[in-house]
Design an enzyme around this catalytic site. Structure first.
Site, mmCIF file in Angstrom:
data_model
loop_
_atom_site.group_PDB
_atom_site.id
_atom_site.type_symbol
_atom_site.label_atom_id
_atom_site.label_comp_id
_atom_site.label_asym_id
_atom_site.label_seq_id
_atom_site.Cartn_x
_atom_site.Cartn_y
_atom_site.Cartn_z
ATOM 1 N N HIS A 105 0.831 -1.217 0.000
ATOM 2 C CA HIS A 105 0.000 0.000 0.000
ATOM 3 C C HIS A 105 0.860 1.260 0.000
ATOM 4 C CE1 HIS A 105 -3.920 -1.982 0.376
ATOM 5 N NE2 HIS A 105 -3.263 -2.885 1.086
ATOM 6 N N SER A 148 -12.218 -17.893 -22.158
ATOM 7 C CA SER A 148 -11.486 -18.158 -20.914
ATOM 8 C C SER A 148 -11.516 -19.665 -20.672
ATOM 9 C CB SER A 148 -12.142 -17.427 -19.740
ATOM 10 O OG SER A 148 -11.702 -18.011 -18.534
ATOM 11 N N ALA A 192 -5.723 -14.451 -4.674
ATOM 12 C CA ALA A 192 -4.743 -14.845 -3.655
ATOM 13 C C ALA A 192 -3.755 -13.727 -3.354
ATOM 14 C CB ALA A 192 -3.992 -16.094 -4.103
ATOM 15 N N GLY A 193 -3.978 -12.552 -3.923
ATOM 16 C CA GLY A 193 -3.044 -11.444 -3.698
ATOM 17 C C GLY A 193 -1.776 -11.593 -4.514
ATOM 18 N N SER A 237 -3.313 -11.963 -10.275
ATOM 19 C CA SER A 237 -3.737 -12.649 -11.494
ATOM 20 C C SER A 237 -4.280 -11.645 -12.503
ATOM 21 C CB SER A 237 -4.793 -13.702 -11.166
ATOM 22 O OG SER A 237 -5.789 -13.149 -10.346
ATOM 23 N N SER A 238 -4.945 -10.596 -12.034
ATOM 24 C CA SER A 238 -5.525 -9.641 -12.993
ATOM 25 C C SER A 238 -4.430 -8.841 -13.691
ATOM 26 C CB SER A 238 -6.555 -8.728 -12.331
ATOM 27 O OG SER A 238 -6.009 -8.067 -11.241
ATOM 28 N N GLU A 269 -7.668 -1.168 -14.763
ATOM 29 C CA GLU A 269 -8.255 -1.384 -13.427
ATOM 30 C C GLU A 269 -9.092 -0.171 -13.015
ATOM 31 O OE1 GLU A 269 -7.923 -3.988 -11.292
ATOM 32 O OE2 GLU A 269 -6.349 -5.157 -12.267
ATOM 33 N N ASP A 324 1.685 -3.975 -9.297
ATOM 34 C CA ASP A 324 1.424 -5.306 -9.846
ATOM 35 C C ASP A 324 1.751 -5.363 -11.333
ATOM 36 O OD1 ASP A 324 0.462 -5.449 -7.331
ATOM 37 O OD2 ASP A 324 -1.628 -5.777 -7.871
#
Ligand code: GLA
Length: 386
Positions: A36, A69, A123-124, A127-128, A161, A173
């Site tokens: 963060h 997908s 899961a943090g 993936s996105s 995003e 990320d």
């Protein structure tokens, strides 16, 4: 099981009548420390992992994208010139990337695509971002002559995003997914965009993820609210200290000065961030000296801050952190946005086997389900596979 090109290609061929296209991949990420801090313009310390997304893409001579997908067994078709785009979130990531690449002047055309991933969802591990980076990298290669530089590809994912999914995330990320390098972590200054590769080869230690399997979705979570709280505190401090442009520039004294002008929650959020910005730098210093005890101690401090001050933990993650402490693990903390997902653990070699066993046993005894243990291998960033 590790995802291979063939897993994707076989489905692409089946779905799109025997044709093959080009195949691209992008990874998920871990983050050693600096959580963060990205949207507060501080430092982060991520690395790409071996798990990621693989997509096969073939231009289809229309203005439509036909996307399949493999994991969700879901098919969506959208028009590149449609302003609204598809409803399904997974397809909105692809749509957003197309639109943002087009906004940068890349003459994207319609294509058929199938994709799959082995980064655990929610899961943090981003993936996105892996999905966004895969398509940003691919469209740059297929229609952009690879002219768009990597950091801009990462920003394409970030804007996706923000504008198409509703998560006001930082850059960490997407940055990590695009820039990853086998065997190296990266320290990124999120303000200047400057970064440095740090070879990650800790002698006598391993990084282990423990996935609580509590799924988190950042869109719609208090993630955006945390960001607003931080920005508000920075604005209040800036009234007295105009040099403060974001919490990265603030210190504890400044925070105390404005305590009466902000809410109790905002105060806690800012305390965490100010501490975390310093911890990343402390970890870098400690790594230069192979001082893993200090690295580990900083990780525990981060966990405490994320849990008690930033309040993005959950019972299961706090429990995983407790187990790590009890088992003598050098460092352990929540990784990623929080509200579920994984802890990242720095474990001495001789404790690894026992820790993996005990953490599963204790977690299962309490919650009736097994957490998933993942050995971290630092892998490469976005690339063309064939
Ligand atoms: C998510 C966001 C990142 C970052 C982390 C927390 O992963 O996408 O930008 O803010 O949370 O460090």
């Amino acid at each position: 099981m590790k995802l291979t090109i063939d897993d994707v290609r076989s489905r692409f061929i089946k779905h799109f009548d025997g044709e093959t296209g080009s195949v691209y991949a992008s990874p998920g990420r871990i983050n050693l420390i600096g959580e963060h801090t990205d949207y507060n313009n501080g430092f982060v310390f991520p690395g790409a992992v071996e798990q990621g997304m693989i997509a096969e893409i073939k231009p289809n001579g229309t203005r439509n994208v036909r996307a399949y997908s493999i994991d969700l067994k879901d098919y969506v078709e959208f028009n590149l010139d449609d302003e609204q785009g598809p409803k399904a979130t997974w397809a909105r990531y692809i749509f957003g990337v197309c639109r943002e690449m087009m906004a940068l002047g890349v003459p994207v055309e319609g294509f058929n695509t199938a994709f799959a991933g082995d980064v655990p969802l929610g899961a943090g591990m981003s993936s996105s971002a892996a999905l966004e980076s895969t398509y940003a990298f691919a469209l740059n290669d297929l229609w952009g002559d690879n002219k768009i530089e990597k950091m801009e590809l990462a920003r394409v994912g970030q804007r996706t995003e923000h504008k198409y999914v509703g998560c006001n995330c930082g850059i960490m990320d997407q940055f990590a997914s695009v820039h990853g390098k086998k065997g190296s972590l990266m320290r990124l200054d999120c303000r200047s965009g400057e970064f440095e590769y740090f070879p990650w080869n800790p002698k006598g230690y391993q990084l282990i993820l423990v996935n609580s399997c509590v799924k988190h979705e950042l869109a719609g979570s208090p993630y955006n609210e945390r960001r607003l709280q931080c920005e508000h505190v920075a604005e209040v401090i800036a009234q007295k200290h105009p040099e403060v442009k974001s919490l990265r520039d603030a210190n504890y004294d400044m925070l105390e000065e404005v305590k009466a002008e902000i809410t109790a929650d905002e105060y806690k959020r800012a305390r965490y961030v100010i501490g975390e910005v310093v911890r990343v730098l402390n970890v870098c210093d400690a790594l230069q000296k192979d001082d893993y005890e200090t690295v580990g101690q900083m990780m525990y401090e981060t966990h405490y801050g994320l849990s008690k001050e930033y309040e993005v933990s959950c019972e299961e993650l706090d429990f995983l952190n407790e187990i790590a402490k009890e088992e003598g693990v050098t460092g352990s903390r929540i990784m990623g946005g929080g509200f579920g997902g994984c802890t990242i653990n720095l474990v001495a070699d001789e404790l690894v086997d026992n820790f993996k066993k005990v953490v599963v046993e204790k977690f299962e005894a309490k919650y009736g389900k097994k957490p998933i243990v993942i050995d971290v291998v630092i892998g490469d960033g976005s690339r063309k596979l064939c």
